[in-house]
Motif scaffolding. Structure first.
Motif, PDB file in Angstrom:
ATOM      1  N   SER A  78      24.600  21.020   7.709  1.00 44.00           N
ATOM      2  CA  SER A  78      23.325  21.084   8.437  1.00 44.00           C
ATOM      3  C   SER A  78      22.206  21.397   7.446  1.00 44.00           C
ATOM      4  N   TYR A  79      21.043  20.804   7.693  1.00 42.64           N
ATOM      5  CA  TYR A  79      19.912  21.001   6.774  1.00 42.64           C
ATOM      6  C   TYR A  79      18.642  21.281   7.572  1.00 42.64           C
ATOM      7  N   THR A  80      17.927  22.309   7.160  1.00 48.95           N
ATOM      8  CA  THR A  80      16.660  22.642   7.819  1.00 48.95           C
ATOM      9  C   THR A  80      15.478  22.384   6.886  1.00 48.95           C
ATOM     10  N   ASP A  81      15.514  23.014   5.716  1.00 52.74           N
ATOM     11  CA  ASP A  81      14.441  22.806   4.737  1.00 52.74           C
ATOM     12  C   ASP A  81      14.980  23.069   3.336  1.00 52.74           C
ATOM     13  N   VAL A  82      14.077  23.039   2.349  1.00 53.94           N
ATOM     14  CA  VAL A  82      14.486  23.105   0.953  1.00 53.94           C
ATOM     15  C   VAL A  82      15.132  24.451   0.582  1.00 53.94           C
ATOM     16  N   THR A  83      14.951  25.480   1.407  1.00 52.84           N
ATOM     17  CA  THR A  83      15.598  26.776   1.124  1.00 52.84           C
ATOM     18  C   THR A  83      17.117  26.674   1.207  1.00 52.84           C
ATOM     19  N   TYR A  84      17.612  25.578   1.762  1.00 53.47           N
ATOM     20  CA  TYR A  84      19.060  25.319   1.805  1.00 53.47           C
ATOM     21  C   TYR A  84      19.658  25.414   0.407  1.00 53.47           C
ATOM     22  N   PHE A  85      18.876  25.020  -0.612  1.00 54.46           N
ATOM     23  CA  PHE A  85      19.399  24.927  -1.970  1.00 54.46           C
ATOM     24  C   PHE A  85      19.341  26.256  -2.734  1.00 54.46           C
ATOM     25  N   GLU A  86      18.815  27.298  -2.126  1.00 55.86           N
ATOM     26  CA  GLU A  86      18.733  28.604  -2.783  1.00 55.86           C
ATOM     27  C   GLU A  86      20.124  29.068  -3.229  1.00 55.86           C
ATOM     28  N   GLY A  87      20.251  29.333  -4.532  1.00 58.85           N
ATOM     29  CA  GLY A  87      21.503  29.844  -5.080  1.00 58.85           C
ATOM     30  C   GLY A  87      22.614  28.817  -5.221  1.00 58.85           C
ATOM     31  N   LYS A  88      22.348  27.560  -4.906  1.00 59.58           N
ATOM     32  CA  LYS A  88      23.399  26.532  -4.968  1.00 59.58           C
ATOM     33  C   LYS A  88      23.373  25.799  -6.314  1.00 59.58           C
ATOM     34  N   ASN A  89      24.436  25.055  -6.561  1.00 59.04           N
ATOM     35  CA  ASN A  89      24.553  24.226  -7.760  1.00 59.04           C
ATOM     36  C   ASN A  89      24.105  22.805  -7.430  1.00 59.04           C
ATOM     37  N   ARG A 136      12.908   6.195  -4.949  1.00 58.50           N
ATOM     38  CA  ARG A 136      12.542   7.603  -4.823  1.00 58.50           C
ATOM     39  C   ARG A 136      13.639   8.460  -5.431  1.00 58.50           C
ATOM     40  N   LEU A 137      13.244   9.603  -5.936  1.00 52.57           N
ATOM     41  CA  LEU A 137      14.185  10.585  -6.450  1.00 52.57           C
ATOM     42  C   LEU A 137      14.360  11.617  -5.349  1.00 52.57           C
ATOM     43  N   SER A 138      15.584  11.715  -4.838  1.00 41.91           N
ATOM     44  CA  SER A 138      15.802  12.531  -3.649  1.00 41.91           C
ATOM     45  C   SER A 138      16.959  13.501  -3.805  1.00 41.91           C
ATOM     46  N   LEU A 139      16.901  14.556  -3.006  1.00 41.73           N
ATOM     47  CA  LEU A 139      17.999  15.511  -2.898  1.00 41.73           C
ATOM     48  C   LEU A 139      18.932  15.053  -1.783  1.00 41.73           C
ATOM     49  N   ALA A 140      20.220  15.198  -2.015  1.00 43.10           N
ATOM     50  CA  ALA A 140      21.212  14.799  -1.018  1.00 43.10           C
ATOM     51  C   ALA A 140      22.315  15.842  -0.949  1.00 43.10           C
ATOM     52  N   ILE A 141      22.903  15.975   0.226  1.00 40.95           N
ATOM     53  CA  ILE A 141      23.971  16.960   0.458  1.00 40.95           C
ATOM     54  C   ILE A 141      25.104  16.293   1.235  1.00 40.95           C
ATOM     55  N   PRO A 142      26.279  16.953   1.330  1.00 40.65           N
ATOM     56  CA  PRO A 142      27.376  16.387   2.123  1.00 40.65           C
ATOM     57  C   PRO A 142      26.924  16.092   3.551  1.00 40.65           C
ATOM     58  N   GLU A 153      20.642  11.848   2.486  1.00 39.87           N
ATOM     59  CA  GLU A 153      19.375  12.184   1.838  1.00 39.87           C
ATOM     60  C   GLU A 153      18.610  13.169   2.717  1.00 39.87           C
ATOM     61  N   VAL A 154      18.126  14.265   2.114  1.00 39.64           N
ATOM     62  CA  VAL A 154      17.460  15.290   2.922  1.00 39.64           C
ATOM     63  C   VAL A 154      16.054  15.641   2.443  1.00 39.64           C
ATOM     64  N   GLU A 155      15.710  15.319   1.214  1.00 38.61           N
ATOM     65  CA  GLU A 155      14.397  15.724   0.692  1.00 38.61           C
ATOM     66  C   GLU A 155      13.972  14.762  -0.417  1.00 38.61           C
ATOM     67  N   THR A 156      12.736  14.278  -0.351  1.00 40.33           N
ATOM     68  CA  THR A 156      12.207  13.421  -1.413  1.00 40.33           C
ATOM     69  C   THR A 156      11.527  14.284  -2.465  1.00 40.33           C
ATOM     70  N   VAL A 157      11.985  14.174  -3.701  1.00 39.25           N
ATOM     71  CA  VAL A 157      11.416  14.937  -4.809  1.00 39.25           C
ATOM     72  C   VAL A 157      10.195  14.210  -5.369  1.00 39.25           C
ATOM     73  N   MET A 158      10.305  12.903  -5.556  1.00 43.01           N
ATOM     74  CA  MET A 158       9.172  12.105  -6.012  1.00 43.01           C
ATOM     75  C   MET A 158       9.400  10.635  -5.699  1.00 43.01           C
ATOM     76  N   GLU A 180      26.973  21.557  -4.943  1.00 47.43           N
ATOM     77  CA  GLU A 180      26.830  21.461  -3.489  1.00 47.43           C
ATOM     78  C   GLU A 180      25.835  20.377  -3.073  1.00 47.43           C
ATOM     79  N   GLY A 181      25.050  19.911  -4.026  1.00 51.38           N
ATOM     80  CA  GLY A 181      24.077  18.871  -3.739  1.00 51.38           C
ATOM     81  C   GLY A 181      23.717  18.120  -4.992  1.00 51.38           C
ATOM     82  N   ILE A 182      23.008  17.020  -4.834  1.00 50.14           N
ATOM     83  CA  ILE A 182      22.612  16.224  -5.993  1.00 50.14           C
ATOM     84  C   ILE A 182      21.134  15.833  -5.866  1.00 50.14           C
ATOM     85  N   CYS A 183      20.563  15.425  -6.989  1.00 55.02           N
ATOM     86  CA  CYS A 183      19.226  14.846  -7.018  1.00 55.02           C
ATOM     87  C   CYS A 183      19.343  13.546  -7.800  1.00 55.02           C
TER      88      CYS A 183
END
Length: 285
Positions: free
Chosen positions: A103-114, A93-99, A172-177, A153-156
């Motif tokens: 704390s993570y709630t939903d995909v809006t966490y990534f708003e404005g981040k690199n 799977r291709l996923s988003l991951a953070i440190p 891992e916090v979100e599955t992209v595909m 701040e995060g990776i995919c």
């Protein structure tokens, strides 16, 4: 006679799984050490061993007729080729991951981040669909170190077990595909090559149909046959043959391994005895 040119990743897990599939299809060849080409001696096919990222382009340009790549690679490069078969192996799977400490709630966490990734096209499409604006930085290799060196701040990235993320302090916090190996083909194959491709897909289907399937043989009293048949549906219906001992029959069927283990106790309760489970190498419907 025409040869179907097949592009296969030259190394790695996808390469191993692809070559194993061709071998299971009865296609024999000798690729030797570090060879870039190999021709089968019992099927009209020639293998080209290439970098996975290059395969979609080679297929589009007609240098290769078909290729085996990850679904993620196919979608990232968006070449004018078609998927002719989903192969069911090399799943990831291709996923988003953070440190890990964040704390993570939903995909809006990534708003404005690199975000750092090797798959900017897929990631940007995902973020657009979610209405999230983030700065996507394309890097190749070692994507997981980007947060640690302050690049993002995060990776995919591609995830299989998740152990690489954990060892780099990520979660891992979100599955992209979700992705698996796919067979892609040029849209301009000659009639001869289409016929060879159809023969190849026929063999592949026979091999894949046999995966996770078991041939089950058991003995049962005749008054339990109807109950047991309900538990062993078979390809069309089970085969029932009389035993030398009166009042008993042998029942033969094909069932998925998962279904077998779910039903084994019910089969025994219904009177099944002498259950024999045999692996299936190939199955043709």
């Amino acid at each position: 006679m025409s040869l179907l040119k097949v592009a296969v990743q030259k190394s790695g897990r996808l390469s191993e799984d692809s070559l194993k599939l061709f071998n299971e299809c009865g296609i024999k060849f000798n690729n030797g050490a570090k060879k870039l080409k190999a021709q089968s001696h019992n099927f009209p096919i020639e293998f080209l061993f290439l970098r996975d990222d290059d395969i979609p382009g080679y297929v589009e340009d007609g240098i290769a007729d078909i290729g085996i790549v990850g679904q993620n690679v196919h979608e990232e490069y968006g070449k004018d080729i078609e998927v002719v078969k989903y192969l069911g192996f090399s799943k990831c799977r291709l996923s988003l991951a953070i440190p890990r400490e964040d704390s993570y709630t939903d995909v809006t966490y990534f708003e404005g981040k690199n975000l750092a990734t090797s798959y900017p096209v897929i990631l940007k499409k995902f973020l657009d669909e979610k209405g999230v604006k983030a700065d996507v930085h394309e890097i190749s290799g070692s994507v997981e170190i980007a947060p640690g060196i302050g690049l993002a701040e995060g990776i995919c990235d591609i995830v299989s077990s998740g152990s690489t993320l954990l060892s780099n302090g990520l979660k891992e916090v979100e599955t992209v595909m979700k992705s698996e190996a796919v067979m892609v083909a040029s849209k301009s194959l000659s009639t001869d090559k289409k016929n060879i491709l159809n023969q190849l897909i026929f063999r592949i289907n026979a091999v894949l149909e046999g995966k996770n399937k078991k041939y089950v043989l058991l003995n049962a009293p005749n008054d339990s046959i109807d109950k047991i048949i309900d538990l062993l549906p078979g390809m069309r219906s089970p085969t029932v043959l009389p035993l030398a001992e009166k009042g008993w029959s042998s029942i033969h069927s094909v069932i998925s391994e998962d279904d077998f283990w779910e039903n084994i106790e019910k089969l025994r309760e219904a009177g099944a005895e002498g259950v024999l489970v045999v692996p299936i190498e190939k199955m043709i419907k």
